[in-house]
Design a protein around this motif. Sequence first.
Motif, mmCIF file in Angstrom:
data_model
loop_
_atom_site.group_PDB
_atom_site.id
_atom_site.type_symbol
_atom_site.label_atom_id
_atom_site.label_comp_id
_atom_site.label_asym_id
_atom_site.label_seq_id
_atom_site.Cartn_x
_atom_site.Cartn_y
_atom_site.Cartn_z
ATOM 1 N N VAL A 64 0.857 -1.182 0.000
ATOM 2 C CA VAL A 64 0.000 0.000 0.000
ATOM 3 C C VAL A 64 0.894 1.233 0.000
ATOM 4 C CG1 VAL A 64 -1.778 1.298 1.225
ATOM 5 C CG2 VAL A 64 -1.801 -1.207 1.265
ATOM 6 N N THR A 65 0.731 2.093 -0.982
ATOM 7 C CA THR A 65 1.480 3.341 -1.009
ATOM 8 C C THR A 65 0.634 4.433 -0.365
ATOM 9 O OG1 THR A 65 0.673 3.779 -3.259
ATOM 10 C CG2 THR A 65 2.849 2.756 -3.032
ATOM 11 N N VAL A 66 1.261 5.180 0.544
ATOM 12 C CA VAL A 66 0.571 6.277 1.244
ATOM 13 C C VAL A 66 1.409 7.531 1.056
ATOM 14 C CG1 VAL A 66 -0.448 7.081 3.394
ATOM 15 C CG2 VAL A 66 -0.239 4.613 2.971
ATOM 16 N N GLY A 67 0.862 8.523 0.361
ATOM 17 C CA GLY A 67 1.616 9.733 0.075
ATOM 18 C C GLY A 67 0.960 10.963 0.666
ATOM 19 N N ALA B 2 -6.478 0.109 4.708
ATOM 20 C CA ALA B 2 -5.487 -0.586 3.896
ATOM 21 C C ALA B 2 -5.544 -2.097 4.097
ATOM 22 C CB ALA B 2 -4.082 -0.069 4.217
ATOM 23 N N VAL B 3 -5.673 -2.516 5.341
ATOM 24 C CA VAL B 3 -5.774 -3.946 5.638
ATOM 25 C C VAL B 3 -6.978 -4.555 4.928
ATOM 26 C CG1 VAL B 3 -6.183 -5.636 7.471
ATOM 27 C CG2 VAL B 3 -4.528 -3.782 7.822
ATOM 28 N N ALA B 4 -8.099 -3.833 4.918
ATOM 29 C CA ALA B 4 -9.335 -4.355 4.337
ATOM 30 C C ALA B 4 -9.359 -4.302 2.821
ATOM 31 C CB ALA B 4 -10.522 -3.575 4.898
ATOM 32 N N ARG B 5 -8.666 -3.324 2.212
ATOM 33 C CA ARG B 5 -8.851 -3.076 0.781
ATOM 34 C C ARG B 5 -7.685 -3.504 -0.104
ATOM 35 N NH1 ARG B 5 -12.678 0.551 -0.634
ATOM 36 N NH2 ARG B 5 -12.355 -0.438 -2.666
ATOM 37 N N ALA B 6 -6.552 -3.785 0.463
ATOM 38 C CA ALA B 6 -5.360 -4.072 -0.375
ATOM 39 C C ALA B 6 -5.332 -5.519 -0.848
ATOM 40 C CB ALA B 6 -4.089 -3.737 0.395
ATOM 41 N N GLY B 7 -6.302 -5.908 -1.628
ATOM 42 C CA GLY B 7 -6.292 -7.239 -2.228
ATOM 43 C C GLY B 7 -6.791 -8.325 -1.312
ATOM 44 N N GLY C 58 -7.727 8.782 -12.586
ATOM 45 C CA GLY C 58 -8.648 8.084 -13.468
ATOM 46 C C GLY C 58 -8.066 6.840 -14.103
ATOM 47 N N ARG C 59 -6.771 6.573 -13.863
ATOM 48 C CA ARG C 59 -6.103 5.425 -14.486
ATOM 49 C C ARG C 59 -5.625 4.394 -13.471
ATOM 50 N NH1 ARG C 59 -2.253 8.336 -19.120
ATOM 51 N NH2 ARG C 59 -3.774 9.914 -19.777
ATOM 52 N N ILE C 60 -5.995 4.546 -12.214
ATOM 53 C CA ILE C 60 -5.483 3.669 -11.166
ATOM 54 C C ILE C 60 -6.250 2.354 -11.085
ATOM 55 C CG2 ILE C 60 -5.290 3.469 -8.644
ATOM 56 C CD1 ILE C 60 -4.470 6.375 -8.572
ATOM 57 N N ALA C 61 -7.529 2.362 -11.410
ATOM 58 C CA ALA C 61 -8.343 1.152 -11.321
ATOM 59 C C ALA C 61 -7.652 -0.010 -12.052
ATOM 60 C CB ALA C 61 -9.716 1.407 -11.926
ATOM 61 N N PRO C 62 -7.762 -1.229 -11.503
ATOM 62 C CA PRO C 62 -8.668 -1.668 -10.440
ATOM 63 C C PRO C 62 -8.141 -1.500 -9.014
ATOM 64 C CG PRO C 62 -7.542 -3.554 -11.343
ATOM 65 C CD PRO C 62 -7.088 -2.367 -12.158
ATOM 66 N N ALA C 63 -6.938 -0.951 -8.836
ATOM 67 C CA ALA C 63 -6.444 -0.735 -7.470
ATOM 68 C C ALA C 63 -7.345 0.281 -6.768
ATOM 69 C CB ALA C 63 -5.007 -0.229 -7.494
ATOM 70 N N PRO C 64 -7.728 0.020 -5.521
ATOM 71 C CA PRO C 64 -8.564 0.985 -4.794
ATOM 72 C C PRO C 64 -7.766 2.216 -4.391
ATOM 73 C CG PRO C 64 -7.983 -0.851 -3.368
ATOM 74 C CD PRO C 64 -7.470 -1.196 -4.739
ATOM 75 N N ASP D 130 4.422 -6.039 -12.181
ATOM 76 C CA ASP D 130 4.201 -6.879 -11.005
ATOM 77 C C ASP D 130 5.186 -6.594 -9.892
ATOM 78 O OD1 ASP D 130 2.042 -8.134 -12.156
ATOM 79 O OD2 ASP D 130 3.196 -9.828 -12.941
ATOM 80 N N GLY D 131 6.388 -6.139 -10.227
ATOM 81 C CA GLY D 131 7.383 -5.864 -9.206
ATOM 82 C C GLY D 131 7.207 -4.532 -8.528
ATOM 83 N N ALA D 132 6.723 -3.519 -9.249
ATOM 84 C CA ALA D 132 6.704 -2.157 -8.718
ATOM 85 C C ALA D 132 5.311 -1.572 -8.539
ATOM 86 C CB ALA D 132 7.512 -1.235 -9.632
ATOM 87 N N ARG D 133 4.269 -2.355 -8.773
ATOM 88 C CA ARG D 133 2.911 -1.810 -8.663
ATOM 89 C C ARG D 133 2.459 -1.722 -7.210
ATOM 90 N NH1 ARG D 133 -0.702 -5.758 -7.419
ATOM 91 N NH2 ARG D 133 0.067 -7.903 -7.655
ATOM 92 N N ALA D 134 1.419 -0.939 -6.980
ATOM 93 C CA ALA D 134 0.771 -0.843 -5.669
ATOM 94 C C ALA D 134 -0.550 -1.584 -5.709
ATOM 95 C CB ALA D 134 0.543 0.618 -5.303
ATOM 96 N N ASP D 135 -0.895 -2.248 -4.598
ATOM 97 C CA ASP D 135 -2.169 -2.962 -4.506
ATOM 98 C C ASP D 135 -3.291 -2.060 -4.019
ATOM 99 O OD1 ASP D 135 -1.328 -5.817 -5.132
ATOM 100 O OD2 ASP D 135 0.070 -5.290 -3.530
#
Length: 282
Positions: free
Chosen positions: A129-132, A277-282, A216-222, A151-156
């Motif tokens: 989970v990235t938090v900025g 984050a615990v609930a939504r990150a995949g 607008g391009r982040i989906a499907p990541a919440p 797959d290596g650098a994406r955020a869930d």
Amino acid sequence: MSSRPSGHVARSTVRPHSETPREGPRRTPSRTFLRASDGVRIDAVYEPGASGRATSDLVFVVAHGFTGDADRPHVRRIAQAFARHGAVVTFSFRGHGASGGRSTVGDREVLDLAAVVAWARGFGHARVVTVGFSMGGSVVLRHAALYGDDDGARADAVVSVSAPARWYYRGTAPMRRLHWLVMRPTGRLVGRYGLRTRIHHRDWDPVPLSPVEAAGRIAPAPLLVVHGDRDGYFPVDHPRMLAEAAGDHGELWLEPGMGHAEHASGEGLLHRIGDWAVARAG
């Protein structure tokens, strides 16, 4: 401030730590220098968080605001709060703290974050989970949009706190001061010696993908957008634009009485973000 197209995705050159066991997260704190894909050295810190929890497969990557760094007290406080929910990686963006290079105020910082996320995954965590915060909030948005297929650098899952929706905003006094700091030679001297932040002298060329376009391009990541209704930098139309752009994959928390970024994020809010984050990150 970039010599590459704003939509270009440079792959991270970071590989998982050679001593990291594949079957689970490493539980030993670690600090190292990573290399962003353009060669800039990035100071990064891994902390395993609370042990024996069901959330041990989750790691938070905290992207600080402008003039912050991994050792600043407000960043350490954020890390300590998230450590109750999972492992935590903090780092210093280029031009900040012990990292190399110069700050491009949200442009090439996306390369820094990609390198750090890849390093975080190398500890065996299945969910990132990235938090900025503020500038970091704009960076996590662009990173999620540009690296969603990596797959290596994406955020869930992505959390953007006190971020702008559009570039070059000068509608508030703090943002006018920030533009003076970044755009003027005298301001950059103040940044270097007064705020310990080395700022690049070049303008953006080309202008990077805007935060609202990225949302607008982040989906499907919440995506969780958090903003204070007393934010002195960016008024509430900014988070509303971000949440609207994210559509069904976005959620907006407009916090009553909250100001700007890390300093205004109370313990209660940070733990609510951790639970989300615990609930939504995949």
